[in-house]
Write an enzyme that holds these catalytic residues in place. Sequence first.
Site, PDB file in Angstrom:
ATOM      1  N   TYR A  90       0.861  -1.182   0.000  1.00 12.17           N
ATOM      2  CA  TYR A  90       0.000   0.000   0.000  1.00 12.17           C
ATOM      3  C   TYR A  90       0.901   1.237   0.000  1.00 12.17           C
ATOM      4  O   TYR A  90       1.981   1.227   0.602  1.00 12.17           O
ATOM      5  CB  TYR A  90      -0.819   0.061   1.290  1.00 12.17           C
ATOM      6  CG  TYR A  90      -2.137  -0.656   1.333  1.00 12.17           C
ATOM      7  CD1 TYR A  90      -3.047  -0.609   0.274  1.00 12.17           C
ATOM      8  CD2 TYR A  90      -2.516  -1.347   2.491  1.00 12.17           C
ATOM      9  CE1 TYR A  90      -4.282  -1.251   0.376  1.00 12.17           C
ATOM     10  CE2 TYR A  90      -3.745  -1.980   2.595  1.00 12.17           C
ATOM     11  CZ  TYR A  90      -4.629  -1.931   1.522  1.00 12.17           C
ATOM     12  OH  TYR A  90      -5.840  -2.555   1.630  1.00 12.17           O
ATOM     13  N   ALA A 135      -6.671  -0.262   5.493  1.00 13.58           N
ATOM     14  CA  ALA A 135      -5.417  -0.644   6.177  1.00 13.58           C
ATOM     15  C   ALA A 135      -5.321  -0.224   7.636  1.00 13.58           C
ATOM     16  O   ALA A 135      -4.226  -0.190   8.202  1.00 13.58           O
ATOM     17  CB  ALA A 135      -4.203  -0.108   5.410  1.00 13.58           C
ATOM     18  N   ASN A 193      -9.576   0.349  -3.310  1.00 19.65           N
ATOM     19  CA  ASN A 193      -9.481  -0.708  -2.311  1.00 19.65           C
ATOM     20  C   ASN A 193     -10.870  -1.117  -1.856  1.00 19.65           C
ATOM     21  O   ASN A 193     -11.622  -0.274  -1.357  1.00 19.65           O
ATOM     22  CB  ASN A 193      -8.699  -0.204  -1.096  1.00 19.65           C
ATOM     23  CG  ASN A 193      -8.388  -1.315  -0.110  1.00 19.65           C
ATOM     24  OD1 ASN A 193      -7.424  -2.051  -0.292  1.00 19.65           O
ATOM     25  ND2 ASN A 193      -9.208  -1.468   0.916  1.00 19.65           N
ATOM     26  N   GLU A 194     -11.189  -2.377  -2.027  1.00 18.55           N
ATOM     27  CA  GLU A 194     -12.491  -2.888  -1.579  1.00 18.55           C
ATOM     28  C   GLU A 194     -13.584  -1.864  -1.828  1.00 18.55           C
ATOM     29  O   GLU A 194     -14.314  -1.479  -0.917  1.00 18.55           O
ATOM     30  CB  GLU A 194     -12.425  -3.267  -0.104  1.00 18.55           C
ATOM     31  CG  GLU A 194     -11.499  -4.422   0.139  1.00 18.55           C
ATOM     32  CD  GLU A 194     -11.627  -5.020   1.529  1.00 18.55           C
ATOM     33  OE1 GLU A 194     -11.957  -4.277   2.451  1.00 18.55           O
ATOM     34  OE2 GLU A 194     -11.406  -6.225   1.659  1.00 18.55           O
ATOM     35  N   TYR A 249     -10.909 -13.090   4.543  1.00 15.05           N
ATOM     36  CA  TYR A 249     -10.428 -13.232   5.927  1.00 15.05           C
ATOM     37  C   TYR A 249     -11.276 -14.300   6.618  1.00 15.05           C
ATOM     38  O   TYR A 249     -12.126 -13.991   7.445  1.00 15.05           O
ATOM     39  CB  TYR A 249     -10.520 -11.886   6.661  1.00 15.05           C
ATOM     40  CG  TYR A 249      -9.548 -10.864   6.131  1.00 15.05           C
ATOM     41  CD1 TYR A 249      -9.817 -10.161   4.954  1.00 15.05           C
ATOM     42  CD2 TYR A 249      -8.347 -10.616   6.775  1.00 15.05           C
ATOM     43  CE1 TYR A 249      -8.911  -9.234   4.449  1.00 15.05           C
ATOM     44  CE2 TYR A 249      -7.440  -9.691   6.279  1.00 15.05           C
ATOM     45  CZ  TYR A 249      -7.729  -9.004   5.118  1.00 15.05           C
ATOM     46  OH  TYR A 249      -6.827  -8.089   4.614  1.00 15.05           O
ATOM     47  N   GLU A 282      -6.126 -10.028  -1.076  1.00 15.09           N
ATOM     48  CA  GLU A 282      -5.720 -10.031   0.329  1.00 15.09           C
ATOM     49  C   GLU A 282      -6.235 -11.334   0.897  1.00 15.09           C
ATOM     50  O   GLU A 282      -7.440 -11.567   0.907  1.00 15.09           O
ATOM     51  CB  GLU A 282      -6.375  -8.876   1.106  1.00 15.09           C
ATOM     52  CG  GLU A 282      -5.757  -7.524   0.870  1.00 15.09           C
ATOM     53  CD  GLU A 282      -6.525  -6.413   1.593  1.00 15.09           C
ATOM     54  OE1 GLU A 282      -7.137  -6.682   2.652  1.00 15.09           O
ATOM     55  OE2 GLU A 282      -6.526  -5.285   1.087  1.00 15.09           O
TER      56      GLU A 282
HETATM   57  C1  IPT Z   1      -9.492  -5.343   4.457  1.00 18.77           C
HETATM   58  C2  IPT Z   1      -8.830  -4.089   3.892  1.00 18.77           C
HETATM   59  O1  IPT Z   1      -8.769  -4.069   2.497  1.00 18.77           O
HETATM   60  C3  IPT Z   1      -7.449  -3.890   4.441  1.00 18.77           C
HETATM   61  O2  IPT Z   1      -7.007  -2.608   4.112  1.00 18.77           O
HETATM   62  C4  IPT Z   1      -7.416  -4.100   5.907  1.00 18.77           C
HETATM   63  O3  IPT Z   1      -8.222  -3.127   6.477  1.00 18.77           O
HETATM   64  C5  IPT Z   1      -7.948  -5.476   6.222  1.00 18.77           C
HETATM   65  O4  IPT Z   1      -9.215  -5.640   5.735  1.00 18.77           O
HETATM   66  C6  IPT Z   1      -8.078  -5.764   7.702  1.00 18.77           C
HETATM   67  O5  IPT Z   1      -6.864  -5.666   8.329  1.00 18.77           O
HETATM   68  S1  IPT Z   1     -11.236  -5.139   4.688  1.00 18.77           S
HETATM   69  C7  IPT Z   1     -11.907  -6.770   4.992  1.00 18.77           C
HETATM   70  C8  IPT Z   1     -11.656  -7.228   6.367  1.00 18.77           C
HETATM   71  C9  IPT Z   1     -13.366  -6.715   4.798  1.00 18.77           C
END
Ligand code: IPT
Length: 944
Positions: A90, A135, A193-194, A249, A282
Amino acid sequence: MRANSKPAAPLTAAVALLTAAALLLAPAPARPAEAAAHHVGYDRYSLTVDGQRVLLWSGEFHYFRLPSPALWRDVLEKIKAAGFNGVSLYFDWAYHSRAPGKYDFTGVRDVDRLLRLTEELGLYVVARPGPYINAETTGGGFPAWLKTVPGRARSSDPNYTRAYREWLARIDPIIARHQVTRGGSVIVYNAENEYAANTDPAYMEDVQRQARAHGIDVPISHNQCCDASWTPTWATGQGAVQIPGVDDYPQAFECRDPDTWGTWGEGVTERLSTGAPAYAAEYQAGAIDLNRAGYEKCRELTGPNYMKIYYKSNLITSGATMFGYYMAFGGTNWGRLAQPNDVYTSYDYGAPITENRRLTAKYDEFKRQGLFVTGVAPLAKTDPVSAPASDNPAVHTEARANPDTGTQFVLVRHADRTTDDDQSANLAWNTPDGAYTLPVRLQGRDAKILVAGYTMGGQRLAASTSELLTHTTANGRDTAVLYGTAGVEGTTILRYGSRPDVKVISGSVKSAYSNGNLKLDYTHQGLARVQITGGGREPLLLLLGTDAEAAKFWRSGETLIRGTDLVRSATTRHDTTAIRADLAKPGDIEVFNATRRLTLNGEYLHARRTGSGTLLARAKGPRPVELPALNHWRGRPGAPETTLEFDDASWKVADHTTTAGPIKPKKPPVLYADDYGFHYGHVWYRGHFTATGDERTVDLNAITGKGGIYQVWLNGRYLGSAAGGEQKDADAPVNENPGPGTFDIPAGLLPKGEKAVLSVLVENMGHNDDWTADDYRQKQPRGLVNADVTTNPITWRIQGTRTYDPLRGPLNTGGLYGEREGWHLPSAPTKAWVTASPTDPIGPGVHWYSTNARLALPKDQDVPVTLHIEPGTGRYRSLIFINGWNLGEYVNGGVQHDFTLPDGILHPHGRNTVTLAVISEDASKPGPVSLKAAANVRGGVPAP
Ligand code: IPT
């Protein structure tokens, strides 16, 4: 150096010739000196560089969370040594821009240096400059000055457009000159981003148009949250990117319950576009510490078992060939970098590399997977194929194969991924080299990727129930490392034209030869060594180890090394192999395929030749180190603003009647700190009025961001403190008391007709993010948002950060009196302060303490130092300044007690100033402060 580019042995030469192109892995990014243009392409299988496939296995790194460029090398070398071939970066707009039109890319913000380093180390880069990055960084990467720009951020509003184009016009050209297409490292550019809620396709399109105009010519990607159910996915239509990826995640962020499993689903990366590779943009490799359990719990939540099951399942189920593991190294929210809702000073993230740059069990697992994934070329192009049948329904199999080479990759895992059963099965496996029935076993939470039909250097691996770590070829001999769970049986079958000679050098391995198959049976135990010669192939040293043994191997080019705590590089010139390595204790170092002589960190090592044909030497560990106690403190009080007579004539008058933010004040004037240019850290207010004599209470309301406080004095008398709070969400009624505080006015304090001054110190913990792109949370004010004190008119004055510190940047320094006067800096006039101790009992207000620490740490050792703060009694918090750098905030009663002091900020061979600004809400007795060594290793990178 190219893996697998060696001519194949006779048996498989025909196949190999046909598929040579498919077997080539693209070379690592070129060094600047040999910078040459390459073509970056992609198809549904993978990225390509000059037509050669790249399986991108990258880890996320935030340079802005490590304010010491010399240590960027340390972390990136560690990332590389784990088998990653890329990093995802980033770029944080807020970190570089203190005001509209003002940008800084020097010193700790020198991202050109960062990108040069990735080139030198041979790591591909996914460049992610936002403009929005999330982030958990203040404002989600938006500079706080953007809060004063009218118009919705992350939309095509003309005011926002002017702002983000300014950022892209600065950052894009730096990224552009480091693209693979210009001989650099940047292989993909990620837009936004997202971007999943309140989307504006015209904006998404313009971000990419700007990038192209600034010279970006590599593929553009996007990281969609969190699967294709979010629309748009940016795969088609206006604003579409070339490689749409997905963030995932699966373990969520509840580190308190590290045993939970798959809270957020299966974690299978969806393919969002038929013409592009599936991209896990990610993929969870740690967690924010949402419920303050401590990052070690986050490391457990996302530990090796999770990694084995989720990462390996994802590889085979999704066929993704692009990965960004978030985070490889988390780092520190130093200064005011934190977005306060989610994080505190540490952004360790439970990552494989800790905030103190230590390697963990997760690092070992990354290395086991990374060396395999980036070293076995056929994995970059696979299609689903039918899997070997398992005779136990509790053992699930799934497979992919490379359509050109036939090489198979078989996932073996529990059918129920949450179980920790011990299950065995027989696999009926039709491989390209024949049909085999082989036993497999899963002990506890585990998953394996087994390989069949693989031309491994000069060898042919027909099938194995051990996992492949890596293989190298040097000096006319192949070396391969396979591994499995300790105590579990394994079988490896290799193909030969005639019976080879098999010599078991160590361990217990049974071998049998028939019909071209050499079948080896063993139990994974320690490290077995088998030397195989003849049979129509070049010699092979086969190493069969446990998981733990596999983690002891390091690979640099074609050199394989066993032992030490880290191998940064190994280069062979003439008859000498020069190794750069770290050691936490004395130990053996064994070098496979080395020449004759060894050096370690520049020193000659006495080595002997072993029965395996390797070189073995004994390496020294570090000398013990001692850190000085922190004594001889001097101190002074730091809140003169509370007194009636304090001169605030130079302060700004807070008299604005309008604000760009969506939250409007109940009554003028606007008291929001950002509206007066005070964006980070503490802000003081002084409200001047003539008392009516009827004032009974002071009713205030402040927004500080989660965890912040404000404190109130009237005519020098302390009235108390309150939690600052935050405006929760857009649905909450505006001004509905996010941080209310009602303070009684003591009788007689405000005689009628007398002048009075209300002094308020408001902390700003950092700015909210804009994840939902609704502008509301992000633009929520900081500072006082309401004040009811008197019916007489009040003149408000406001003061925050006074001067800009070009070295330490916009997020370092707030508006405490001591910060305005430079007391946090090494040049502070502390001689004039009085003898004091930071453990002295104190009353409410701000108290400054400073001392010196002379360090004399050995030059050839890496000793990461932390500041350790013991809990004390009372409600207080301390800002920690090392040589003027704000390295965090200790909050008594909070979770963090150790603060990382990176070399570069800390002088390991010289004098350091340690300064604390202790802010107490009432009577308190702070706990002791000391320096601690988080580790001590011989090696490291040269100190800055
Ligand atoms: C995702 C983000 O893109 C990243 O920047 C960071 O915030 C990360 O999560 C969490 O540490 S958002 C995702 C959890 C929906």
